[in-house]
Design a protein around this motif. Structure first.
Motif, short mmCIF file in Angstrom:
data_model
loop_
_atom_site.label_atom_id
_atom_site.label_comp_id
_atom_site.label_asym_id
_atom_site.label_seq_id
_atom_site.Cartn_x
_atom_site.Cartn_y
_atom_site.Cartn_z
N LEU A 56 9.98 -56.40 62.41
CA LEU A 56 10.13 -57.92 62.05
C LEU A 56 9.31 -58.46 63.54
O LEU A 56 8.79 -59.42 63.30
CB LEU A 56 11.71 -58.45 62.30
N TYR A 57 9.63 -58.06 64.73
CA TYR A 57 9.04 -58.31 65.75
C TYR A 57 7.52 -58.14 65.82
O TYR A 57 6.70 -59.11 66.43
CB TYR A 57 9.28 -57.63 66.93
N ARG A 58 7.10 -56.95 65.02
CA ARG A 58 5.41 -56.83 65.04
C ARG A 58 4.76 -57.67 64.38
O ARG A 58 3.72 -58.33 64.50
CB ARG A 58 5.44 -55.29 64.48
N TYR A 59 5.43 -58.05 62.99
CA TYR A 59 4.91 -59.13 62.05
C TYR A 59 4.85 -60.55 62.81
O TYR A 59 3.98 -61.39 62.13
CB TYR A 59 5.69 -59.32 60.80
N ASN A 60 5.71 -60.72 63.70
CA ASN A 60 5.51 -61.94 64.38
C ASN A 60 4.91 -61.87 65.84
O ASN A 60 5.09 -62.76 66.66
CB ASN A 60 6.95 -62.57 64.54
N PHE A 61 4.17 -60.75 65.93
CA PHE A 61 3.23 -60.58 67.09
C PHE A 61 4.12 -60.54 68.37
O PHE A 61 3.59 -61.03 69.47
CB PHE A 61 2.12 -61.70 67.26
N LEU A 62 5.42 -60.12 68.36
CA LEU A 62 6.28 -59.99 69.74
C LEU A 62 6.01 -58.53 69.85
O LEU A 62 7.08 -57.64 69.67
CB LEU A 62 7.54 -60.66 69.32
N LEU A 90 6.24 -43.99 64.12
CA LEU A 90 5.07 -43.88 65.04
C LEU A 90 3.85 -44.37 64.52
O LEU A 90 3.15 -44.99 65.46
CB LEU A 90 4.65 -42.22 64.85
N TYR A 91 3.68 -44.66 63.27
CA TYR A 91 2.86 -45.51 62.56
C TYR A 91 2.92 -46.91 63.23
O TYR A 91 1.89 -47.58 63.72
CB TYR A 91 3.01 -45.49 61.18
N GLY A 92 4.04 -47.36 63.24
CA GLY A 92 4.05 -48.92 63.75
C GLY A 92 3.95 -48.88 65.43
O GLY A 92 3.08 -49.97 65.67
N ILE A 93 4.33 -47.77 66.11
CA ILE A 93 3.78 -47.88 67.58
C ILE A 93 2.32 -47.59 67.64
O ILE A 93 1.85 -48.51 68.25
CB ILE A 93 4.47 -46.61 68.12
N ALA A 94 1.80 -47.00 66.72
CA ALA A 94 0.19 -46.81 66.85
C ALA A 94 -0.80 -48.22 66.40
O ALA A 94 -1.64 -48.45 66.96
CB ALA A 94 -0.03 -45.70 65.83
N VAL A 95 -0.23 -48.83 65.51
CA VAL A 95 -0.59 -50.31 65.38
C VAL A 95 -0.44 -51.04 66.44
O VAL A 95 -1.56 -51.74 66.78
CB VAL A 95 0.05 -50.69 64.14
N ILE A 96 0.75 -51.11 67.06
CA ILE A 96 1.00 -52.13 68.42
C ILE A 96 -0.10 -51.58 69.41
O ILE A 96 -0.84 -52.30 69.95
CB ILE A 96 2.29 -51.95 68.87
N GLN A 97 -0.46 -50.32 69.46
CA GLN A 97 -1.22 -49.57 70.76
C GLN A 97 -2.56 -50.15 70.12
O GLN A 97 -3.40 -50.60 71.21
CB GLN A 97 -1.24 -48.10 70.73
N LYS A 98 -2.71 -49.96 68.95
CA LYS A 98 -4.50 -50.43 68.58
C LYS A 98 -4.48 -52.03 68.71
O LYS A 98 -5.52 -52.41 69.46
CB LYS A 98 -4.55 -50.13 67.12
N ASP A 99 -3.43 -52.84 68.61
CA ASP A 99 -3.64 -54.29 68.58
C ASP A 99 -3.77 -54.81 70.23
O ASP A 99 -4.55 -55.57 70.39
CB ASP A 99 -2.48 -55.03 67.97
N GLU A 100 -3.09 -53.86 71.05
CA GLU A 100 -3.19 -54.22 72.38
C GLU A 100 -4.26 -53.44 73.14
O GLU A 100 -4.41 -53.17 74.35
CB GLU A 100 -1.82 -53.80 73.08
N LYS A 101 -5.31 -52.87 72.29
CA LYS A 101 -6.41 -52.23 72.62
C LYS A 101 -6.20 -50.82 73.59
O LYS A 101 -7.10 -50.66 74.11
CB LYS A 101 -7.35 -53.08 73.49
N ASP A 102 -4.77 -50.29 73.37
CA ASP A 102 -4.81 -49.06 73.67
C ASP A 102 -5.25 -48.03 72.66
O ASP A 102 -4.39 -47.18 72.10
CB ASP A 102 -3.36 -48.64 74.28
N PHE A 103 -6.49 -47.90 72.82
CA PHE A 103 -7.36 -47.28 71.49
C PHE A 103 -6.73 -45.70 71.69
O PHE A 103 -6.56 -45.00 70.52
CB PHE A 103 -8.66 -47.46 71.40
N THR A 104 -6.82 -45.13 72.70
CA THR A 104 -6.65 -43.77 72.96
C THR A 104 -5.27 -43.29 72.57
O THR A 104 -4.82 -42.43 72.00
CB THR A 104 -6.85 -43.27 74.32
#
Length: 611
Positions: A56-62, A90-104
């Motif tokens: 829920l927080y991820r869909y609201n960009f928090l 882990l997929y949810g965490i990976a999406v957040i890391q990608k959105d925040e440009k933590d690509f590695t």
């Protein structure tokens, strides 16, 4: 039950529109503290609740809050070895890391999630999330400008999505668009156009997903622009912009279209149009303060000239440094969240251990105290029982002695009465009988006076004879049954009154058949009267007492009144004497009532049933 209810609410709210989700976010912080501080032992439900809050927080960009809850869910799922739930977390965490440009970091997390899913049976859900993770990896490698790897992962994602059971048209089109963009970034424009054409071939797309249609149309037009095919330009750009503006005036999706129009017009030396669309893109992207604003500033630095171009370039450099700093801080924040979460969990484990030991010690102390209390209470009860038994035995001995003494007295009285009766009968009565005979002989005197006198004497002697016979008969008759117990009571009252210096009145009903009353009840009545007299002497400071025995409906009513100082019955402490009186009353199924008024006196009413 609270966790299950909360879990249902989370699932329910995720299905709502974004505005409703946003309203719900205000309630999460107040609810989740109660949920996760609960003592529920169902760790799986707690992990699911964390996961859904993270969603829920991820869909609201928090992202900070989303990452925190995802990480909490990850820790629990690892401890439970729930590989599927761990993989999607882990997929949810990976999406957040990608959105925040933590690509590695996103790449590492995605690979870990894929490894977990590879170890499971390939169900439809497993295949779906593998496709999502491959799609995320394709985007990550595109951002890292590793386009071959990006294309490879997007092809894997698309292949898996096309095998899914159910209607997954939307996510399949998303993968096609991502693959086309990857081809476009790798300069393989013809392949890119092929996939864009495949998407746009669906004539219903503009009705079903107009926002996505705008995105694909803009990407298609920009690919044409990069191939320098201007036949359909700027018509395609303007068509996409018109649809975008009709959906959301000045919205986020129109930024890229305005930038592409600015590029097109600038290349065709139409500066005014180029500046118009470039500034429009900048104005909209300022609301978001992200990479789109960077692109807009760089574009303006190329279109503008002189100082204005320099100002835009300077703003670009400043914003770029600021965004990089924010990205580093975000990555550091994620690391800090992981560290603090682990630290909190260790502290919670330590607190739980301390609480467990405290609980064990408390239980041991409570049980020990209870056992000690039971032992002491039982001992006291045993002592009290022994005391009561000894007291009862003593009472019986006293009563038996009193009865024996009374029997001796009564025996002496009986002997004395028999002696007097015999004396009256054999002595006085015999002499009187002789006298009457003599008088009868004198009756031969014919004189009227003599006859009259003799007759008077004879009548008087007859009267005396009848009286003596009556007294003799009454003396020889047994005494009234039960009078022995009343005599004992009289003796008690006389003795106590004399010792206590009291005046008394005793009133008793002859109708009471004391022979029908058990010795046990007689003893208790005696003791109750004795205790009452003792209390009057000790506490009342009385000068006069009234005692009465009455019989009402087969119940002996004993009333003891004094003219003492009185007391407040409700505030008076229950001493040993009063407790003993209550115990005696209960033992013989009787009743006792004490009424008192200060400066007037006290009345004790005792009721004892005869049977």
């Amino acid at each position: 039950m609270r966790i299950i209810f909360f879990y249902i609410l989370i699932i329910f709210n995720i299905g709502f529109a974004t505005s409703q989700q946003t309203n719900y976010l205000h309630k999460i912080d107040s609810i989740q503290e109660n949920i996760f501080n609960s003592k529920s032992k169902d760790s799986s439900l707690i992990a699911k609740a964390h996961y859904n809050i993270g969603e829920l927080y991820r869909y609201n960009f928090l992202t900070d809050s989303a990452y925190f809850h995802y990480h909490r869910a990850e820790k629990i799922y690892k401890s439970l070895n729930e590989r599927y739930r761990l993989a999607i977390t882990l997929y949810g965490i990976a999406v957040i890391q990608k959105d925040e440009k933590d690509f590695t970091g996103s790449e590492v997390t995605s690979i870990e999630a894929i490894s977990l899913l590879e170890s499971l049976d390939e169900t439809n859900d497993v295949r779906k999330y593998k496709a999502f993770i491959y799609n995320n990896l394709g985007i990550v490698f595109k951002e890292l400008e590793l386009f071959e790897e990006s294309i490879s992962y997007h092809i894997k994602a698309l292949d898996l999505k096309e095998k899914l059971v159910g209607n997954y048209t939307s996510t399949i089109n998303n993968s096609k668009n991502n693959l086309a963009n990857a081809y476009k970034n790798s300069k393989e424009f013809d392949l890119a156009l092929k996939w864009f054409d495949d998407i746009l071939a669906n004539k219903e797309l503009i009705k079903e997903r107009p926002d996505f249609y705008v995105l694909v149309l803009d990407n298609y037009a920009h690919t044409q622009y990069q191939l320098k095919r201007y036949e359909e330009l700027p018509r395609l750009y303007l068509q996409a912009l018109k649809i975008s503006d009709s959906l959301n005036e000045g919205g986020y999706n129109s930024i890229a279209i305005n930038q592409h129009l600015a590029e097109y017009y600038n290349d065709n030396n139409k500066k005014d149009s180029a500046l118009y669309y470039a500034y429009k893109a900048k104005d909209i992207s300022e609301n978001y303060h992200n990479d789109d604003l960077l692109k807009s500033l760089m574009l303006l630095s190329k279109i503008e000239e002189g100082d204005k171009a320099a100002q835009h370039l300077k703003a670009y450099v400043k914003l770029s440094d600021s965004l990089q700093k924010v990205e580093r801080q975000t990555r550091n924040k994620f690391a800090r969240i992981r560290f603090e979460t682990d630290q909190i969990e260790q502290e919670n484990i330590q607190i739980a251990r301390e609480r467990l030991w405290l609980l064990i010690i408390s239980i041991v102390l409570i049980i020990s105290s209870f056992l000690i209390y039971v032992i002491i209470t039982q001992r006291n009860k045993n002592k009290e029982l022994q005391f009561i038994q000894r007291q009862q035995k003593a009472n019986e001995e006293i009563y038996n002695l009193m009865l024996s003494q009374n029997e001796s007295i009564e025996e002496a009285r009986t002997i004395e009465k028999q002696r007097i009766s015999q004396e009256l009968h054999d002595g006085v009565l015999g002499r009187l009988f002789g006298t009457r005979l003599s008088l009868d002989s004198l009756n031969m005197d014919p004189s009227p006076d003599a006859v009259k006198t003799r007759a008077q004497y004879i009548d008087e002697l007859k009267t005396i004879e009848q009286d003596i016979r009556k007294v003799s008969h009454e003396l020889n008759t047994d005494f009234v049954s039960g009078s022995g117990f009343i005599d004992i009571i009289k003796t008690l009252i006389e003795t106590q009154a004399k010792v206590y210096n009291l005046e008394y009145n005793l009133d008793y009903a002859d109708a009471i058949n004391w022979d029908g009353v058990s010795n046990k009840k007689k003893i208790h009545i005696y003791r109750l009267l004795q205790e009452s007299l003792h209390n009057i002497y000790k506490h009342a400071n009385a000068t006069h007492i009234k005692i009465s025995f009455k019989l009402k409906n087969g119940v002996i009513c004993l009333i003891i009144e004094d003219d003492g100082s009185g007391f407040d019955v409700n505030k008076a402490k229950s001493g040993i004497g009063l407790k003993n009186m209550n115990a005696r009353i209960e033992e013989i199924n009787g009743k006792i009532e004490i009424t008192s008024e200060k400066e007037i006196g006290t009345q004790v009413s005792i009721e004892v049933p005869i049977p």
